[in-house]
Design a protein around this motif. Structure first.
Motif, PDB file in Angstrom:
ATOM      1  N   GLY A  29       0.777  -1.227   0.000  1.00 27.07           N
ATOM      2  CA  GLY A  29       0.000   0.000   0.000  1.00 27.07           C
ATOM      3  C   GLY A  29       0.806   1.274   0.000  1.00 27.07           C
ATOM      4  N   LEU A  30       2.141   1.167   0.172  1.00 21.76           N
ATOM      5  CA  LEU A  30       2.968   2.370   0.114  1.00 21.76           C
ATOM      6  C   LEU A  30       2.973   2.916  -1.306  1.00 21.76           C
ATOM      7  N   ALA A  31       2.682   4.202  -1.433  1.00 23.97           N
ATOM      8  CA  ALA A  31       2.534   4.814  -2.760  1.00 23.97           C
ATOM      9  C   ALA A  31       3.881   5.261  -3.301  1.00 23.97           C
ATOM     10  N   GLY A  32       4.423   4.532  -4.265  1.00 25.97           N
ATOM     11  CA  GLY A  32       5.611   4.970  -4.971  1.00 25.97           C
ATOM     12  C   GLY A  32       6.916   4.478  -4.364  1.00 25.97           C
ATOM     13  N   SER A  33       7.951   4.451  -5.196  1.00 25.49           N
ATOM     14  CA  SER A  33       9.264   3.966  -4.774  1.00 25.49           C
ATOM     15  C   SER A  33       9.898   4.886  -3.740  1.00 25.49           C
ATOM     16  N   TYR A  34       9.577   6.196  -3.788  1.00 24.47           N
ATOM     17  CA  TYR A  34      10.152   7.141  -2.830  1.00 24.47           C
ATOM     18  C   TYR A  34       9.719   6.801  -1.411  1.00 24.47           C
ATOM     19  N   ARG A  35       8.402   6.586  -1.207  1.00 20.73           N
ATOM     20  CA  ARG A  35       7.922   6.272   0.136  1.00 20.73           C
ATOM     21  C   ARG A  35       8.431   4.917   0.610  1.00 20.73           C
ATOM     22  N   ILE A  36       8.578   3.974  -0.299  1.00 17.59           N
ATOM     23  CA  ILE A  36       9.139   2.665   0.072  1.00 17.59           C
ATOM     24  C   ILE A  36      10.571   2.829   0.554  1.00 17.59           C
ATOM     25  N   ALA A  37      11.366   3.629  -0.196  1.00 17.83           N
ATOM     26  CA  ALA A  37      12.764   3.854   0.177  1.00 17.83           C
ATOM     27  C   ALA A  37      12.862   4.558   1.525  1.00 17.83           C
ATOM     28  N   VAL A  38      12.016   5.563   1.746  1.00 20.32           N
ATOM     29  CA  VAL A  38      12.037   6.294   3.013  1.00 20.32           C
ATOM     30  C   VAL A  38      11.663   5.367   4.163  1.00 20.32           C
ATOM     31  N   SER A  39      10.641   4.520   3.962  1.00 22.59           N
ATOM     32  CA  SER A  39      10.213   3.592   5.000  1.00 22.59           C
ATOM     33  C   SER A  39      11.321   2.610   5.357  1.00 22.59           C
ATOM     34  N   ARG A  40      11.967   2.066   4.348  1.00 21.66           N
ATOM     35  CA  ARG A  40      13.047   1.108   4.596  1.00 21.66           C
ATOM     36  C   ARG A  40      14.223   1.782   5.290  1.00 21.66           C
ATOM     37  N   ALA A  41      14.566   3.017   4.858  1.00 18.54           N
ATOM     38  CA  ALA A  41      15.675   3.733   5.474  1.00 18.54           C
ATOM     39  C   ALA A  41      15.372   4.042   6.943  1.00 18.54           C
ATOM     40  N   ALA A  42      14.130   4.458   7.232  1.00 15.91           N
ATOM     41  CA  ALA A  42      13.753   4.759   8.607  1.00 15.91           C
ATOM     42  C   ALA A  42      13.805   3.500   9.473  1.00 15.91           C
ATOM     43  N   THR A  43      13.356   2.379   8.922  1.00 19.82           N
ATOM     44  CA  THR A  43      13.400   1.117   9.658  1.00 19.82           C
ATOM     45  C   THR A  43      14.833   0.718   9.964  1.00 19.82           C
ATOM     46  N   TRP A  44      15.709   0.825   8.962  1.00 18.97           N
ATOM     47  CA  TRP A  44      17.124   0.478   9.160  1.00 18.97           C
ATOM     48  C   TRP A  44      17.761   1.385  10.204  1.00 18.97           C
ATOM     49  N   LEU A  45      17.482   2.686  10.126  1.00 28.50           N
ATOM     50  CA  LEU A  45      18.088   3.638  11.056  1.00 28.50           C
ATOM     51  C   LEU A  45      17.661   3.365  12.484  1.00 28.50           C
ATOM     52  N   THR A  46      16.373   3.147  12.702  1.00 27.47           N
ATOM     53  CA  THR A  46      15.907   2.916  14.066  1.00 27.47           C
ATOM     54  C   THR A  46      16.452   1.618  14.642  1.00 27.47           C
ATOM     55  N   LYS A  47      16.524   0.572  13.826  1.00 36.97           N
ATOM     56  CA  LYS A  47      17.049  -0.698  14.327  1.00 36.97           C
ATOM     57  C   LYS A  47      18.547  -0.601  14.597  1.00 36.97           C
ATOM     58  N   ALA A  48      19.255   0.236  13.824  1.00 30.63           N
ATOM     59  CA  ALA A  48      20.682   0.440  14.060  1.00 30.63           C
ATOM     60  C   ALA A  48      20.924   1.227  15.347  1.00 30.63           C
ATOM     61  N   LEU A  49      20.039   2.178  15.654  1.00 37.45           N
ATOM     62  CA  LEU A  49      20.211   3.001  16.849  1.00 37.45           C
ATOM     63  C   LEU A  49      19.774   2.282  18.124  1.00 37.45           C
ATOM     64  N   PHE A  50      18.805   1.369  18.003  1.00 35.34           N
ATOM     65  CA  PHE A  50      18.281   0.686  19.179  1.00 35.34           C
ATOM     66  C   PHE A  50      18.264  -0.834  18.959  1.00 35.34           C
TER      67      PHE A  50
END
Length: 409
Positions: free
Chosen positions: A167-188
Motif C-alpha cells: 500500500g505504500l505509494a511509490g518507490s520514494y515512500r518505500i525507500a524512506v520507509s526502509r531507510a527509517a526502519t534500518w536507522l531505528t534498528k541500528a540506533l536501538f
C-alpha cells in the motif's frame, strides 16, 4: 483541552450491525482462537479523515466478532468535520464509539494515541490508523496471538513472511520507509530486538504494559516510543498487508520526517551517558566557528588575546544553538530563552577561567607533566560543563516547598 462524546452501549453488546454466524461478513475466527479475557479497545488517531471513518467502522463491525468485548476510541485532531462524521456513523456500529477531540494536538498522532490509551477500559489496546490501510480483520488475530503466547506486545509487521508493504505509494515512500526502519534498528538494536517493523502503526498491547506517564511522543511513530521507553518483556509479530489509502491524503510530509528525526535524537539521548557523548560531539564541532573567527580577527589586525576571547564567543553561540535544537529541545520550556542564554554563556566562559588554575594545580601540586595535566583538566572541565549546563540551564527550577510558601504568607 479535549471534548469527549460517546455513543452509549454495553461493551461488546451485539446490537445494530453485529454479524450473525454463518452470514456474509461473519469473521472467520472461532471462539477457541480468542481466549477470554480478550476485551479490546481500538484506538484510532485521526487528522482530517472524514472520508475514511465510515468505511473503517463498517470494517470493524464486519471483522470483530460480536462476542469479543470491544470499544472504539477515536482521538481526533482534525480541522474538518471528522468528529461529526464519526458521531453520525457510530450508531451503525455494534460497539461503543467514543470521540475525543483535542483542541491542542500535543505530540501529534503519537500524543493522540497516548491519550486514547489513557481512556481505554479493556484488557487489550489495539492501535491502528484511520485511513483504512490497517485491516481491522486482523484485530481478533492480534488479540488471539497475544493471549495464546502470553506476549505483552503484538506487532503487525510488513516485513515477516506473509506481510507486504504494497500500500505504500511509490518507490520514494518505500525507500524512506526502509531507510527509517534500518536507522531505528541500528540506533536501538537491543530495544528493537524481535521487532522487524518498528515503523508499524498497527499493534496490540496489554493495558497493564502501558506506562503512559513515561511516554514523550513526537509525531506519529508511537510504536517506536513504546518499544524504547517501556517495552514489554514478551513481544511477538503477525504479518499484515499494508493496504492502499481509501480516501484523503497521506500525512507523511517532510515536516513529519523532521519531527521523526528529532524524536529519534530525543530517544537516543535519553540516558545521561548518551547525552554526555552528544554534548561532547557538539562541543567539538564548536572549534570550527571558533577557529574561523580567530583567523578572521587576527587577520584584521586584532591582538591574539582579545581575538581569542571574542572568537570563543562564536564557538559558545554555535554550541548553544545546537544544544537548543538537538539535545535539550524538550527542556527549553523550563526557563526563558534569555535566562538560558546568559547561564550557558557564563558556564562556557567559566571553563576558560577554571582550566588554567587547574592545570597549574595538577602540575605544581601533584607533579604531572604539562600535557597529561592539560588533558586531565580538559576532561574535568568538560564533565563539569556538562553537569552545570544540564543542572543550571535545562533542568526545571526547584519549586518552593509548601513550608516555605507558608512562612512567606
Amino acid at each position: 483541552m479535549s471534548h469527549e462524546s460517546t455513543v452509549p452501549g454495553e461493551l461488546g453488546d451485539p446490537a445494530v450491525g453485529a454479524s450473525v454466524p454463518g452470514e456474509l461478513g461473519d469473521p472467520a475466527v472461532g471462539a477457541s482462537e480468542v481466549p477470554e479475557p480478550g476485551a479490546v479497545t481500538i484506538v484510532v488517531p485521526t487528522f482530517n479523515e472524514s472520508g475514511n471513518v465510515r468505511r473503517l467502522l463498517r470494517l470493524v463491525t464486519e471483522s470483530v466478532p460480536a462476542r469479543l468485548p470491544c470499544e472504539v476510541v477515536f482521538v481526533d485532531d482534525s480541522t474538518d468535520d471528522t468528529p461529526d462524521v464519526i458521531r453520525a456513523a457510530a450508531p451503525d456500529c455494534p460497539f461503543p464509539v467514543t470521540v475525543l477531540h483535542r483542541d491542542e494536538p500535543s505530540g501529534g498522532l503519537g500524543g493522540a494515541v497516548v491519550e486514547g490509551m489513557r481512556a481505554a477500559g479493556s484488557d487489550w489496546i489495539v492501535v491502528m490508523d484511520g485511513d483504512c490501510q490497517h485491516p481491522p480483520s486482523l484485530v481478533p488475530e492480534l488479540v488471539a496471538t497475544g493471549e495464546r503466547t502470553g506476549a505483552g506486545l503484538v506487532v503487525a509487521s510488513r516485513y515477516v513472511k506473509g506481510g507486504s508493504r504494497a500500500g505504500l505509494a511509490g518507490s520514494y515512500r518505500i525507500a524512506v520507509s526502509r531507510a527509517a526502519t534500518w536507522l531505528t534498528k541500528a540506533l536501538f538494536p537491543r530495544r528493537l530486538h524481535g521487532i522487524s517493523d518498528p515503523m508499524s502503526g498497527f499493534f496490540a498491547i496489554r493495558r497493564s504494559e502501558v506506562t503512559a506517564d513515561v511516554l514523550k511522543p513526537l509525531g506519529y511513530k508511537i510504536l517506536l516510543e513504546l518499544a524504547v521507553r517501556s517495552r514489554p518483556q514478551a513481544v511477538t509479530e503477525v504479518p499484515f498487508v499494508f493496504e492502499e489509502r481509501f480516501a484523503g491524503e497521506s500525512k507523511s510530509t517532510a515536516q513529519e520526517g523532521m519531527r521523526f528525526l528529532r524524536h529519534l535524537a530525543g530517544l537516543r539521548t535519553a540516558s545521561p551517558l548518551a547525552r554526555m557523548v552528544v554534548f561532547g560531539l557538539i562541543g567539538l564541532s564548536g572549534f570550527v566557528p571558533n577557529l574561523a573567527a580567530l583567523w578572521a580577527l587576527t587577520e584584521a589586525g586584532l591582538h591574539y588575546l582579545p581575538a581569542e576571547i571574542a572568537a570563543n564567543q562564536f564557538g559558545v553561540a554555535w554550541n548553544f544553538l545546537l544544544l537548543e535544537r538537538l539535545l535539550f529541545r524538550d527542556r527549553r520550556r523550563h526557563r526563558h530563552w534569555a535566562d538560558r542564554t546568559v547561564r550557558f554563556a557564563l558556564i562556557a566562559n567559566a571553563d576558560l577561567v577554571l582550566r588554567i588554575p587547574l592545570i597549574a594545580l595538577l602540575v605544581g601540586r601533584f607533579g604531572l607533566a604539562v600535557l597529561p595535566a592539560t588533558a586531565l583538566a580538559l576532561v574535568i572541565t568538560f564533565v563539569l560543563r556538562f553537569a552545570g549546563t544540564e543542572a543550571l540551564v535545562y533542568l526545571p527550577r526547584r519549586r518552593r516547598t509548601a513550608r516555605t510558601a507558608r512562612s512567606e504568607a
